[in-house]
Design an enzyme around this catalytic site. Structure first.
Site, PDB file in Angstrom:
ATOM      1  N   TYR A 128       0.804  -1.228   0.000  1.00  0.00           N
ATOM      2  CA  TYR A 128       0.000   0.000   0.000  1.00  0.00           C
ATOM      3  C   TYR A 128       0.836   1.277   0.000  1.00  0.00           C
ATOM      4  O   TYR A 128       0.279   2.377   0.101  1.00  0.00           O
ATOM      5  CB  TYR A 128      -0.996  -0.024   1.176  1.00  0.00           C
ATOM      6  CG  TYR A 128      -2.180  -0.919   0.875  1.00  0.00           C
ATOM      7  CD1 TYR A 128      -2.066  -2.301   0.964  1.00  0.00           C
ATOM      8  CD2 TYR A 128      -3.393  -0.387   0.471  1.00  0.00           C
ATOM      9  CE1 TYR A 128      -3.141  -3.130   0.670  1.00  0.00           C
ATOM     10  CE2 TYR A 128      -4.478  -1.214   0.175  1.00  0.00           C
ATOM     11  CZ  TYR A 128      -4.347  -2.569   0.283  1.00  0.00           C
ATOM     12  OH  TYR A 128      -5.414  -3.379  -0.018  1.00  0.00           O
ATOM     13  N   LYS A 175       4.600 -14.749   5.495  1.00  0.00           N
ATOM     14  CA  LYS A 175       5.060 -15.604   4.395  1.00  0.00           C
ATOM     15  C   LYS A 175       6.592 -15.589   4.399  1.00  0.00           C
ATOM     16  O   LYS A 175       7.239 -15.446   3.349  1.00  0.00           O
ATOM     17  CB  LYS A 175       4.478 -15.069   3.065  1.00  0.00           C
ATOM     18  CG  LYS A 175       4.589 -16.007   1.897  1.00  0.00           C
ATOM     19  CD  LYS A 175       3.581 -17.148   1.913  1.00  0.00           C
ATOM     20  CE  LYS A 175       3.950 -18.190   0.878  1.00  0.00           C
ATOM     21  NZ  LYS A 175       2.988 -19.304   0.801  1.00  0.00           N
ATOM     22  N   ASP A 208      -1.131 -18.673   3.783  1.00  0.00           N
ATOM     23  CA  ASP A 208      -2.016 -19.555   3.000  1.00  0.00           C
ATOM     24  C   ASP A 208      -2.629 -20.636   3.908  1.00  0.00           C
ATOM     25  O   ASP A 208      -3.839 -20.920   3.824  1.00  0.00           O
ATOM     26  CB  ASP A 208      -1.280 -20.169   1.784  1.00  0.00           C
ATOM     27  CG  ASP A 208       0.114 -20.687   2.095  1.00  0.00           C
ATOM     28  OD1 ASP A 208       0.650 -20.343   3.169  1.00  0.00           O
ATOM     29  OD2 ASP A 208       0.677 -21.438   1.277  1.00  0.00           O
ATOM     30  N   ASP A 232      -5.885  -7.280   4.318  1.00  0.00           N
ATOM     31  CA  ASP A 232      -6.966  -6.926   3.399  1.00  0.00           C
ATOM     32  C   ASP A 232      -7.711  -8.182   2.969  1.00  0.00           C
ATOM     33  O   ASP A 232      -8.947  -8.263   3.039  1.00  0.00           O
ATOM     34  CB  ASP A 232      -6.353  -6.201   2.185  1.00  0.00           C
ATOM     35  CG  ASP A 232      -7.390  -5.801   1.165  1.00  0.00           C
ATOM     36  OD1 ASP A 232      -8.431  -5.254   1.565  1.00  0.00           O
ATOM     37  OD2 ASP A 232      -7.160  -6.033  -0.048  1.00  0.00           O
ATOM     38  N   ASP A 236     -11.499 -10.051   4.466  1.00  0.00           N
ATOM     39  CA  ASP A 236     -12.687 -10.361   3.653  1.00  0.00           C
ATOM     40  C   ASP A 236     -13.076 -11.824   3.861  1.00  0.00           C
ATOM     41  O   ASP A 236     -14.265 -12.159   3.901  1.00  0.00           O
ATOM     42  CB  ASP A 236     -12.437 -10.092   2.163  1.00  0.00           C
ATOM     43  CG  ASP A 236     -12.853  -8.681   1.738  1.00  0.00           C
ATOM     44  OD1 ASP A 236     -12.588  -7.729   2.513  1.00  0.00           O
ATOM     45  OD2 ASP A 236     -13.445  -8.523   0.647  1.00  0.00           O
TER      46      ASP A 236
END
Ligand SMILES: NC(=O)c1ccc[n+]([C@@H]2O[C@H](COP(=O)([O-])OP(=O)(O)OC[C@H]3O[C@@H](n4cnc5c(N)ncnc54)[C@H](O)[C@@H]3O)[C@@H](O)[C@H]2O)c1
Ligand SMILES: O=C(O)CC[C@H](C(=O)O)[C@@H](O)C(=O)O
Length: 341
Positions: A128, A175, A208, A232, A236
């Site tokens: 971002y 990650k 993941d 982000d 969701d």
């Protein structure tokens, strides 16, 4: 004791923002608390009209108010000269470093019982920073992903303090197996911050695997902290666990200001029809009251939302026929009833 008057900036933004913000205002006005509401503008419609998506006056209003409630703003998917995304700009401009996204079970179709977690999303860096460029006659594109020790430490410290007030569990989502220098730095900062919070149980989860585990059993998580884009996407997913984007609230918290907003966007597919679910915005308004020290009233609004979600009326995304405003009025009436009981 003299009654406090809260100065609240309201930013509708675009699309269903024009519908869900007035709905949340209806509920706030039913609480018996004293508010002075000040409307400010931001978003795509503002950009089209005056050439900037966030006028300086809007920033000043947010800084002067006790808190801000934001609807949603549209961002085009193609580069538009001079345009910047309103909420992304405000998060960075006002250093609203912590994006707090609770996902809690509410009685709606498809929600997973037992879900009660909070995603804490770093809100100022990662991808971002929006530094992209193209090379090789436009056939190669590179975007910078910035991870700093200080921002990582600060967001993990925030999440640790939150975990201490809850069930004392924190998942560090990363990650680092693929990105040991950048996500590895996030983990290094996280463990340094954790030294001061020995009672919090820390778990490392690769992003993941985190997505998979959330879908299978969200009750195993309490607080999860992660960099910006992971937050982000994962937030969701967690919205999906509790009934969808119409339900999921959030708060962008900094030292100098705080902006509360639904996780959803401007929903152009349903905008203007009066059928958007205002629950996410109403619950964001409750988070705002909690932040202002009005925890009791915040809990009452949450209870009122649950009672109305259970008994109806419901908006079409939850299988009902109610309009945005009908739902909000039902929640406002229930809030008043519970407060006077
Ligand atoms: N914070 C923000 O300002 C913010 C957040 C997300 C997306 N956006 C912007 O919003 C625009 C649309 O993005 P999108 O379509 O990917 O996401 P979206 O959240 O606007 O909509 C996704 C889907 O969820 C539904 N939905 C969302 N909120 C709902 C509600 N309250 N009630 C019922 N249904 C609801 C929509 O109808 C749509 O089908 C884009 O321009 C995007 O940039 C802004
Ligand atoms: O569309 C935008 O300008 C921002 C969308 C925004 C984001 O943080 O990426 C939204 O997806 C969100 O989760 O708040």
């Amino acid at each position: 004791m003299e009654k406090r008057v809260y100065k609240i900036t309201l930013i509708e933004g675009d699309g269903i923002g024009h519908e869900v913000i007035p709905a949340a205002r209806t509920v706030l006005e039913a609480t018996g608390l004293s508010f002075v509401f000040d409307e400010a503008e931001a978003g795509w419609e503002t950009f089209e009209r005056i050439g900037t998506s966030v006028p300086e006056e809007t920033v000043e209003k947010i800084e002067r108010s006790d808190a801000t409630l934001f609807g949603a703003a549209t961002s085009p998917t193609k580069k538009v000269e001079g345009f910047f995304g309103a909420i992304r700009y405000l998060r960075r401009r006002l250093d609203l470093f912590a994006n707090v996204r609770p996902a809690k079970y509410h009685p709606v179709p498809g929600a997973t019982p037992g879900t009660d977690l909070i995603v804490v999303r770093e809100n100022t860096e990662g991808l971002y920073v929006e530094q992209e460029r193209r090379y090789a006659r436009g056939r190669v594109a590179i975007a910078d992903r910035v991870i700093t020790y200080d921002a990582s430490y600060r967001i993990v410290e925030f999440a640790l303090e939150l975990a201490e007030r809850r069930r004392g569990q924190l998942a560090l989502v990363h990650k680092a197996n693929v990105l040991p220098l950048s996500d590895g730095l996030f983990l290094e900062a996280a463990y340094d911050a954790a030294k001061r919070h020995p009672t919090v149980e820390i778990e490392e989860v690769i992003v993941d695997a985190c997505a998979m585990r959330l879908v299978r059993d969200p009750s195993q998580f309490d607080v999860l902290v992660m960099e910006n884009l992971f937050g982000d996407i994962i937030s969701d997913l967690t919205a999906g666990l509790v009934g969808g984007l119409g339900i999921a609230p959030s708060g962008n918290i900094g030292e100098r200001a705080a902006i509360f907003e639904p996780v959803h966007g401007s929903a152009p597919d349903i905008a203007g029809k009066g059928i958007a679910n205002p629950t996410a915005t109403i619950l964001s308004a409750a988070m705002m009251l909690d932040h202002l020290g009005e925890a009791r009233v915040a809990r009452v609004i949450e209870e009122a939302v649950d009672r109305v979600l259970e008994a109806g009326p419901r908006t079409p995304d939850l299988g009902g026929k109610a309009t945005t405003q009908e739902f909000a009025e039902a929640v406002a009436a229930k809030t008043q009833e519970l407060l006077s009981a």
